[in-house]
Design a protein around this motif. Structure first.
Motif, PDB file in Angstrom:
ATOM      1  N   ASP A 156       0.879  -1.171   0.000  1.00  0.00           N
ATOM      2  CA  ASP A 156       0.000   0.000   0.000  1.00  0.00           C
ATOM      3  C   ASP A 156       0.914   1.218   0.000  1.00  0.00           C
ATOM      4  O   ASP A 156       2.122   1.089  -0.222  1.00  0.00           O
ATOM      5  N   ASP A 157       0.374   2.387   0.264  1.00  0.00           N
ATOM      6  CA  ASP A 157       1.197   3.600   0.219  1.00  0.00           C
ATOM      7  C   ASP A 157       2.310   3.588   1.251  1.00  0.00           C
ATOM      8  O   ASP A 157       3.343   4.244   1.069  1.00  0.00           O
ATOM      9  N   ASP A 158       2.105   2.859   2.343  1.00  0.00           N
ATOM     10  CA  ASP A 158       3.066   2.885   3.448  1.00  0.00           C
ATOM     11  C   ASP A 158       3.809   1.569   3.642  1.00  0.00           C
ATOM     12  O   ASP A 158       4.433   1.362   4.683  1.00  0.00           O
ATOM     13  N   ALA A 159       3.746   0.670   2.668  1.00  0.00           N
ATOM     14  CA  ALA A 159       4.438  -0.624   2.785  1.00  0.00           C
ATOM     15  C   ALA A 159       4.793  -1.142   1.407  1.00  0.00           C
ATOM     16  O   ALA A 159       4.066  -0.915   0.431  1.00  0.00           O
ATOM     17  N   HIS A 160       5.933  -1.851   1.338  1.00  0.00           N
ATOM     18  CA  HIS A 160       6.419  -2.371   0.055  1.00  0.00           C
ATOM     19  C   HIS A 160       6.982  -3.760   0.280  1.00  0.00           C
ATOM     20  O   HIS A 160       7.649  -4.025   1.289  1.00  0.00           O
ATOM     21  N   LEU A 161       6.704  -4.662  -0.675  1.00  0.00           N
ATOM     22  CA  LEU A 161       7.175  -6.043  -0.607  1.00  0.00           C
ATOM     23  C   LEU A 161       8.437  -6.205  -1.444  1.00  0.00           C
ATOM     24  O   LEU A 161       8.470  -5.819  -2.619  1.00  0.00           O
ATOM     25  N   TYR A 162       9.481  -6.783  -0.822  1.00  0.00           N
ATOM     26  CA  TYR A 162      10.724  -7.120  -1.512  1.00  0.00           C
ATOM     27  C   TYR A 162      10.932  -8.629  -1.424  1.00  0.00           C
ATOM     28  O   TYR A 162      10.767  -9.215  -0.352  1.00  0.00           O
ATOM     29  N   GLU A 163      11.321  -9.241  -2.539  1.00  0.00           N
ATOM     30  CA  GLU A 163      11.531 -10.687  -2.573  1.00  0.00           C
ATOM     31  C   GLU A 163      12.998 -10.984  -2.872  1.00  0.00           C
ATOM     32  O   GLU A 163      13.592 -10.369  -3.768  1.00  0.00           O
ATOM     33  N   PHE A 164      13.549 -11.945  -2.135  1.00  0.00           N
ATOM     34  CA  PHE A 164      14.950 -12.340  -2.285  1.00  0.00           C
ATOM     35  C   PHE A 164      15.054 -13.863  -2.329  1.00  0.00           C
ATOM     36  O   PHE A 164      14.268 -14.562  -1.689  1.00  0.00           O
ATOM     37  N   ILE A 165      16.043 -14.367  -3.045  1.00  0.00           N
ATOM     38  CA  ILE A 165      16.403 -15.783  -2.988  1.00  0.00           C
ATOM     39  C   ILE A 165      17.843 -15.855  -2.496  1.00  0.00           C
ATOM     40  O   ILE A 165      18.742 -15.228  -3.071  1.00  0.00           O
ATOM     41  N   VAL A 166      18.034 -16.611  -1.415  1.00  0.00           N
ATOM     42  CA  VAL A 166      19.345 -16.654  -0.757  1.00  0.00           C
ATOM     43  C   VAL A 166      19.926 -18.059  -0.881  1.00  0.00           C
ATOM     44  O   VAL A 166      19.334 -19.025  -0.385  1.00  0.00           O
ATOM     45  N   PRO A 167      21.077 -18.211  -1.539  1.00  0.00           N
ATOM     46  CA  PRO A 167      21.710 -19.534  -1.618  1.00  0.00           C
ATOM     47  C   PRO A 167      22.338 -19.912  -0.279  1.00  0.00           C
ATOM     48  O   PRO A 167      22.819 -19.045   0.458  1.00  0.00           O
ATOM     49  N   MET A 168      22.313 -21.196   0.043  1.00  0.00           N
ATOM     50  CA  MET A 168      22.950 -21.661   1.281  1.00  0.00           C
ATOM     51  C   MET A 168      24.466 -21.514   1.217  1.00  0.00           C
ATOM     52  O   MET A 168      25.124 -21.323   2.244  1.00  0.00           O
ATOM     53  N   VAL A 169      25.013 -21.632   0.004  1.00  0.00           N
ATOM     54  CA  VAL A 169      26.444 -21.414  -0.208  1.00  0.00           C
ATOM     55  C   VAL A 169      26.602 -20.482  -1.404  1.00  0.00           C
ATOM     56  O   VAL A 169      25.702 -20.400  -2.249  1.00  0.00           O
ATOM     57  N   PRO A 170      27.702 -19.762  -1.523  1.00  0.00           N
ATOM     58  CA  PRO A 170      27.843 -18.772  -2.595  1.00  0.00           C
ATOM     59  C   PRO A 170      27.850 -19.415  -3.977  1.00  0.00           C
ATOM     60  O   PRO A 170      28.265 -20.567  -4.140  1.00  0.00           O
ATOM     61  N   PRO A 171      27.413 -18.684  -5.011  1.00  0.00           N
ATOM     62  CA  PRO A 171      27.474 -19.200  -6.377  1.00  0.00           C
ATOM     63  C   PRO A 171      28.877 -19.614  -6.807  1.00  0.00           C
ATOM     64  O   PRO A 171      29.019 -20.497  -7.662  1.00  0.00           O
ATOM     65  N   THR A 172      29.899 -19.022  -6.226  1.00  0.00           N
ATOM     66  CA  THR A 172      31.272 -19.410  -6.582  1.00  0.00           C
ATOM     67  C   THR A 172      31.578 -20.857  -6.197  1.00  0.00           C
ATOM     68  O   THR A 172      32.554 -21.430  -6.679  1.00  0.00           O
ATOM     69  N   TRP A 173      30.765 -21.456  -5.316  1.00  0.00           N
ATOM     70  CA  TRP A 173      30.947 -22.855  -4.941  1.00  0.00           C
ATOM     71  C   TRP A 173      30.270 -23.811  -5.921  1.00  0.00           C
ATOM     72  O   TRP A 173      30.446 -25.025  -5.833  1.00  0.00           O
ATOM     73  N   ASN A 174      29.483 -23.284  -6.849  1.00  0.00           N
ATOM     74  CA  ASN A 174      28.771 -24.137  -7.795  1.00  0.00           C
ATOM     75  C   ASN A 174      29.726 -24.782  -8.796  1.00  0.00           C
ATOM     76  O   ASN A 174      30.782 -24.220  -9.121  1.00  0.00           O
ATOM     77  N   GLU A 175      29.327 -25.941  -9.304  1.00  0.00           N
ATOM     78  CA  GLU A 175      30.106 -26.631 -10.332  1.00  0.00           C
ATOM     79  C   GLU A 175      29.810 -25.979 -11.678  1.00  0.00           C
ATOM     80  O   GLU A 175      28.660 -25.916 -12.108  1.00  0.00           O
ATOM     81  N   ARG A 176      30.869 -25.489 -12.352  1.00  0.00           N
ATOM     82  CA  ARG A 176      30.681 -24.752 -13.606  1.00  0.00           C
ATOM     83  C   ARG A 176      29.967 -25.594 -14.655  1.00  0.00           C
ATOM     84  O   ARG A 176      29.125 -25.103 -15.410  1.00  0.00           O
ATOM     85  N   GLU A 177      30.307 -26.870 -14.737  1.00  0.00           N
ATOM     86  CA  GLU A 177      29.719 -27.724 -15.765  1.00  0.00           C
ATOM     87  C   GLU A 177      28.207 -27.846 -15.589  1.00  0.00           C
ATOM     88  O   GLU A 177      27.449 -27.797 -16.564  1.00  0.00           O
ATOM     89  N   ARG A 178      27.747 -27.988 -14.350  1.00  0.00           N
ATOM     90  CA  ARG A 178      26.310 -28.116 -14.104  1.00  0.00           C
ATOM     91  C   ARG A 178      25.583 -26.819 -14.412  1.00  0.00           C
ATOM     92  O   ARG A 178      24.469 -26.828 -14.943  1.00  0.00           O
ATOM     93  N   VAL A 179      26.189 -25.690 -14.072  1.00  0.00           N
ATOM     94  CA  VAL A 179      25.577 -24.400 -14.409  1.00  0.00           C
ATOM     95  C   VAL A 179      25.410 -24.283 -15.920  1.00  0.00           C
ATOM     96  O   VAL A 179      24.350 -23.893 -16.428  1.00  0.00           O
ATOM     97  N   GLU A 180      26.454 -24.652 -16.657  1.00  0.00           N
ATOM     98  CA  GLU A 180      26.394 -24.561 -18.117  1.00  0.00           C
ATOM     99  C   GLU A 180      25.348 -25.513 -18.693  1.00  0.00           C
ATOM    100  O   GLU A 180      24.678 -25.189 -19.690  1.00  0.00           O
ATOM    101  N   GLU A 181      25.176 -26.680 -18.079  1.00  0.00           N
ATOM    102  CA  GLU A 181      24.139 -27.617 -18.532  1.00  0.00           C
ATOM    103  C   GLU A 181      22.754 -27.000 -18.380  1.00  0.00           C
ATOM    104  O   GLU A 181      21.906 -27.125 -19.273  1.00  0.00           O
TER     105      GLU A 181
END
Length: 275
Positions: A156-181
């Protein structure tokens, strides 16, 4: 917004759950107790403080090192779920969670990766306009993790909704090959599904010290499954489907506020209109 399920009882006793919420014990003469998200009995994230007047927060702690994906669900989550409880996904992930009432939400999100202190960072942007910088440190809040922004809209005029997605570990820990897949799958119009436990916190400072005084609704999704999918979606500029299990018992907002989420999440995305 795709669909909202009915509130349901999920989970196992906290002593058996891989993930649960806790309150840090206060030492004699110590400061305020922290509200914590625990993984395998280790503090993983510090959350917004119970008072509701402190700034919205999800701060990754040093012991946050574990993902909670389920290998047996990988094939079912490669594509888009059509129903919140499609293929028994809720029951499977519910076995990781503490007993409580949950509101299932099935969302399509288009994530943007945010690095704290850089462009589009909520903590050094919108939060500072309301709370100002931390009076002790002289700095904005710092979440100690990259995160994804997905959606925002006016409550409403006095409230705003913000949405976030938080990884349990940083994206730098992800396996590059799986991301590319996953990038390749998304470029062929596949929309995979991620799973998260979520909180809805309402925060508003007790004293107006900022440039824009309003209530911040923070819908924060902590990833159980989908770390590679979210990075791939952010990289490719593609959507991903998100099954959110919103905890009603551990959120700072009330059940009446949570009941408004399906309608709010169905609104067009809009930034906060400052006066």
């Amino acid at each position: 917004m795709i669909k909202a399920g009915d509130p349901c009882h999920l989970g196992v006793p906290s002593s058996e759950a891989r993930l649960h919420f806790d309150t840090e014990l206060q030492e004699p003469g110590g400061g305020p107790r922290r509200r914590l998200l625990m993984v395998d009995d280790e503090p993983a994230f510090e959350l917004s403080f119970y008072c509701g007047t402190c700034p919205l927060l999800f701060r990754r702690l040093e012991t946050a090192r574990e993902k909670l994906s389920l290998e047996r669900m990988q094939e079912r989550l490669t594509g888009a779920l059509a129903e919140p409880n499609g293929d028994g996904v809720i029951e499977a992930f519910g076995a990781l969670l503490p007993q409580g009432e949950y509101l299932p939400l099935l969302l399509d999100v288009k994530p943007r990766l945010v690095i704290p202190g850089q462009e589009d960072d909520y903590f050094s942007g919108e939060q500072v306009t309301t709370w100002g910088i931390d009076q002790f440190w002289g700095l904005p809040e710092y979440p100690h993790t990259p995160y994804y922004r997905t959606f925002e809209t006016a409550v409403d005029d006095d409230a705003h909704l913000y949405e976030f997605i938080v990884p349990m570990v940083p994206p730098t820990w992800n396996e590059r090959e799986r991301v590319e897949e996953y990038v390749a799958l998304m470029e062929r119009e596949t929309v995979p599904t991620a799973v998260a436990i979520s909180t809805l916190d309402r925060c508003q400072p007790a004293i107006d010290r900022g440039e824009d005084y309003f209530v911040h609704w923070g819908l924060t999704h902590f990833l159980l499954d989908g770390h590679h999918k979210l990075e791939a979606a952010a990289t490719a500029g593609r959507p991903v489907r998100l099954l959110s299990l919103l905890t009603l018992s551990e959120s700072l907002a009330g059940t009446e506020d949570a009941a408004r989420l399906p309608a709010l999440r169905a609104q067009p995305r809009s930034a906060r209109a400052t006066r």
